[in-house]
Scaffold this motif. Structure first.
Motif, mmCIF file in Angstrom:
data_model
loop_
_atom_site.group_PDB
_atom_site.id
_atom_site.type_symbol
_atom_site.label_atom_id
_atom_site.label_comp_id
_atom_site.label_asym_id
_atom_site.label_seq_id
_atom_site.Cartn_x
_atom_site.Cartn_y
_atom_site.Cartn_z
ATOM 1 N N GLU A 119 44.477 11.830 22.233
ATOM 2 C CA GLU A 119 43.840 10.572 22.599
ATOM 3 C C GLU A 119 44.261 9.445 21.669
ATOM 4 O OE1 GLU A 119 41.279 10.099 25.488
ATOM 5 O OE2 GLU A 119 43.024 11.403 25.710
ATOM 6 N N VAL A 120 44.366 9.757 20.382
ATOM 7 C CA VAL A 120 44.810 8.752 19.411
ATOM 8 C C VAL A 120 46.251 8.333 19.691
ATOM 9 C CG1 VAL A 120 45.328 8.354 16.970
ATOM 10 C CG2 VAL A 120 43.215 9.517 17.619
ATOM 11 N N ILE A 121 47.108 9.314 19.916
ATOM 12 C CA ILE A 121 48.522 9.022 20.170
ATOM 13 C C ILE A 121 48.686 8.286 21.494
ATOM 14 C CG2 ILE A 121 50.770 10.094 20.627
ATOM 15 C CD1 ILE A 121 49.863 12.359 18.698
ATOM 16 N N ARG A 122 47.936 8.697 22.501
ATOM 17 C CA ARG A 122 48.016 8.021 23.803
ATOM 18 C C ARG A 122 47.610 6.561 23.691
ATOM 19 N NH1 ARG A 122 44.772 7.718 28.822
ATOM 20 N NH2 ARG A 122 43.003 8.587 27.664
ATOM 21 N N GLY A 123 46.541 6.306 22.937
ATOM 22 C CA GLY A 123 46.103 4.929 22.748
ATOM 23 C C GLY A 123 47.113 4.107 21.969
ATOM 24 N N ALA A 124 47.712 4.714 20.936
ATOM 25 C CA ALA A 124 48.696 3.988 20.128
ATOM 26 C C ALA A 124 49.949 3.666 20.930
ATOM 27 C CB ALA A 124 49.063 4.822 18.900
ATOM 28 N N ILE A 150 62.106 3.463 18.492
ATOM 29 C CA ILE A 150 61.434 2.158 18.548
ATOM 30 C C ILE A 150 59.926 2.285 18.735
ATOM 31 C CG2 ILE A 150 61.268 -0.016 19.838
ATOM 32 C CD1 ILE A 150 64.232 0.289 20.519
ATOM 33 N N ILE A 151 59.517 3.041 19.745
ATOM 34 C CA ILE A 151 58.096 3.099 20.090
ATOM 35 C C ILE A 151 57.298 3.948 19.099
ATOM 36 C CG2 ILE A 151 56.442 3.633 21.912
ATOM 37 C CD1 ILE A 151 58.406 1.377 22.568
ATOM 38 N N ALA A 152 57.791 5.155 18.795
ATOM 39 C CA ALA A 152 57.045 6.087 17.952
ATOM 40 C C ALA A 152 56.745 5.536 16.551
ATOM 41 C CB ALA A 152 57.785 7.422 17.852
ATOM 42 N N PRO A 153 57.721 4.894 15.861
ATOM 43 C CA PRO A 153 57.393 4.359 14.527
ATOM 44 C C PRO A 153 56.273 3.321 14.547
ATOM 45 C CG PRO A 153 59.769 4.491 14.826
ATOM 46 C CD PRO A 153 59.157 4.762 16.163
ATOM 47 N N GLN A 154 56.263 2.468 15.572
ATOM 48 C CA GLN A 154 55.199 1.467 15.667
ATOM 49 C C GLN A 154 53.859 2.121 16.008
ATOM 50 O OE1 GLN A 154 56.414 -2.297 17.775
ATOM 51 N NE2 GLN A 154 58.209 -1.072 18.283
ATOM 52 N N ALA A 155 53.899 3.100 16.910
ATOM 53 C CA ALA A 155 52.674 3.792 17.302
ATOM 54 C C ALA A 155 52.105 4.575 16.131
ATOM 55 C CB ALA A 155 52.951 4.720 18.478
ATOM 56 N N PHE A 156 52.987 5.112 15.273
ATOM 57 C CA PHE A 156 52.533 5.886 14.114
ATOM 58 C C PHE A 156 51.684 5.022 13.193
ATOM 59 C CE2 PHE A 156 53.317 7.144 9.663
ATOM 60 C CZ PHE A 156 52.733 8.407 9.687
ATOM 61 N N VAL A 157 52.110 3.795 12.955
ATOM 62 C CA VAL A 157 51.357 2.886 12.087
ATOM 63 C C VAL A 157 49.985 2.594 12.692
ATOM 64 C CG1 VAL A 157 51.307 0.586 11.043
ATOM 65 C CG2 VAL A 157 53.455 1.867 11.157
ATOM 66 N N THR A 158 49.960 2.376 14.004
ATOM 67 C CA THR A 158 48.693 2.094 14.682
ATOM 68 C C THR A 158 47.749 3.294 14.643
ATOM 69 O OG1 THR A 158 49.841 0.576 16.186
ATOM 70 C CG2 THR A 158 47.671 1.356 16.870
ATOM 71 N N ALA A 159 48.318 4.484 14.797
ATOM 72 C CA ALA A 159 47.501 5.696 14.880
ATOM 73 C C ALA A 159 47.101 6.250 13.524
ATOM 74 C CB ALA A 159 48.268 6.769 15.654
ATOM 75 N N LEU A 160 47.762 5.818 12.458
ATOM 76 C CA LEU A 160 47.573 6.427 11.137
ATOM 77 C C LEU A 160 46.118 6.482 10.672
ATOM 78 C CD1 LEU A 160 49.167 7.823 8.970
ATOM 79 C CD2 LEU A 160 49.594 5.613 7.881
ATOM 80 N N PRO A 161 45.327 5.402 10.771
ATOM 81 C CA PRO A 161 43.929 5.488 10.313
ATOM 82 C C PRO A 161 43.132 6.561 11.052
ATOM 83 C CG PRO A 161 44.575 3.198 10.606
ATOM 84 C CD PRO A 161 45.664 4.026 11.204
ATOM 85 N N ASN A 162 43.304 6.627 12.368
ATOM 86 C CA ASN A 162 42.580 7.635 13.140
ATOM 87 C C ASN A 162 43.092 9.046 12.868
ATOM 88 O OD1 ASN A 162 40.785 5.889 14.484
ATOM 89 N ND2 ASN A 162 42.352 5.346 15.977
#
Length: 237
Positions: A119-124, A150-162
Motif C-alpha cells: 500500500e505504501v509503495i502503491r501510493g508512492a 526514474i520512477i522508483a528512486p523518487q517513489a523511494f523518497v516518498t515512501a521512506l517515512p512510512n
C-alpha cells in the motif's frame, strides 16, 4: 506487595540481550522480502493485471484486517499441512523437519509486512507524475527501465517515512514470535524471569531493549529521509 529489584534487572540485562540477534534477523529479512513481494503486488494493482489485481487487493484486505498473532498461528499450524499436501499430491520433497520456528516466523512476518508495504509503495508510485513515464518512453526507455531509473528512486523518497514506521512496527511485532517458540527478546525475558520469578524486572529490561532499538531505527530512517530528500532537490535544481 510486588517489589522491583533494580539490581536484579541490571544483573540479568545481558541475558535479555541474547535475544536481540534473532529479533533483528526476523525484522530485517522479513522487511526486505516484504519489500520485494509488496512491490510486485503494488505494480499488479497499479497496472490492473487480470486476476492478480483482485487477488492482491483481497490479500492486502485480509492481512490488514486480522491480528498479527492470529497470522502467526495460522502460518505455524497451517504450513505443515500445506507441505504435506504438496508432498503427497504433487510429488514434492519439502523437508518439513528443516522448517524451524524461526523460518515460519520469517514467513509470517514477510506475509504481514508485504501487505502494508504494498500500500505504501502503491501510493508512492501513484504520486509520481505520469508525464515522467511518458517522457522516459519517448526517449526509448522501456517501462521497466523507466520504473527502475526514474520512477522508483523518487517513489523511494516518498515512501521512506512510512517504510520506517513499518520496520519499527515489525521490530515491536517480533515480541509475538515467542508464541511459536522463537527465542527472541521477549522469549528470553520470560525464560530468565522464570528462574527467579522476577517478571517485572525482565519485562522492564525487554522494554528498554525495544525502546533503544526502535529509537535508533527512527533516527536512522530520519537521517536517510533527510539525505535522499536533499539529493532529490539537488537533482531537481
Amino acid at each position: 506487595m510486588v517489589e522491583f529489584s533494580l539490581a536484579f534487572a541490571i544483573e540479568k540485562f545481558p541475558e535479555v540481550l541474547k535475544g536481540v540477534p534473532s529479533m533483528l534477523f526476523v525484522a530485517i529479512i522479513s522487511m526486505l522480502l516484504g519489500t520485494l513481494l509488496g512491490s510486485v503486488i503494488a505494480l499488479c494493482r497499479i497496472y490492473k493485471v487480470p486476476v492478480l489485481d483482485k487477488a492482491g487487493a483481497l490479500y492486502v484486505s485480509f492481512i490488514r484486517g486480522t491480528p498479527l498473532l492470529v497470522q502467526l498461528y495460522v502460518v505455524f499450524y497451517g504450513t505443515p499441512l500445506l507441505v504435506d499436501i504438496l508432498n503427497e499430491k504433487w510429488g514434492w520433497h519439502i523437508p518439513l523437519q528443516d522448517m524451524s520456528p524461526l523460518a515460519i516466523a520469517l514467513l509470517a512476518f514477510t506475509i504481514n509486512s508485504a501487505a502494508y508495504q504494498s500500500e505504501v509503495i502503491r501510493g508512492a508510485l501513484s504520486n509520481i507524475e505520469i508525464g515522467q513515464m511518458e517522457a522516459a518512453q519517448s526517449i526509448g526507455m522501456t517501462t521497466s527501465q523507466a520504473l527502475m531509473r526514474i520512477i522508483a528512486p523518487q517513489a523511494f523518497v516518498t515512501a521512506l517515512p512510512n517504510l520506517g514506521n513499518i520496520f519499527i512496527n515489525l521490530i515491536k511485532g517480533t515480541s509475538l514470535a515467542f508464541a511459536i517458540k522463537v527465542i527472541e527478546v521477549m522469549a528470553q525475558a520470560k525464560i530468565v524471569a522464570g528462574d527467579g520469578y522476577r517478571y517485572l524486572e525482565m519485562y522492564f529490561d525487554a522494554s528498554i531493549v525495544y525502546w533503544v532499538i526502535c529509537w535508533g531505527c527512527e533516527r536512522l530512517f530520519r537521517w536517510l529521509e533527510t539525505r535522499y530528500s536533499r539529493h532529490e532537490k539537488r537533482i531537481a535544481v
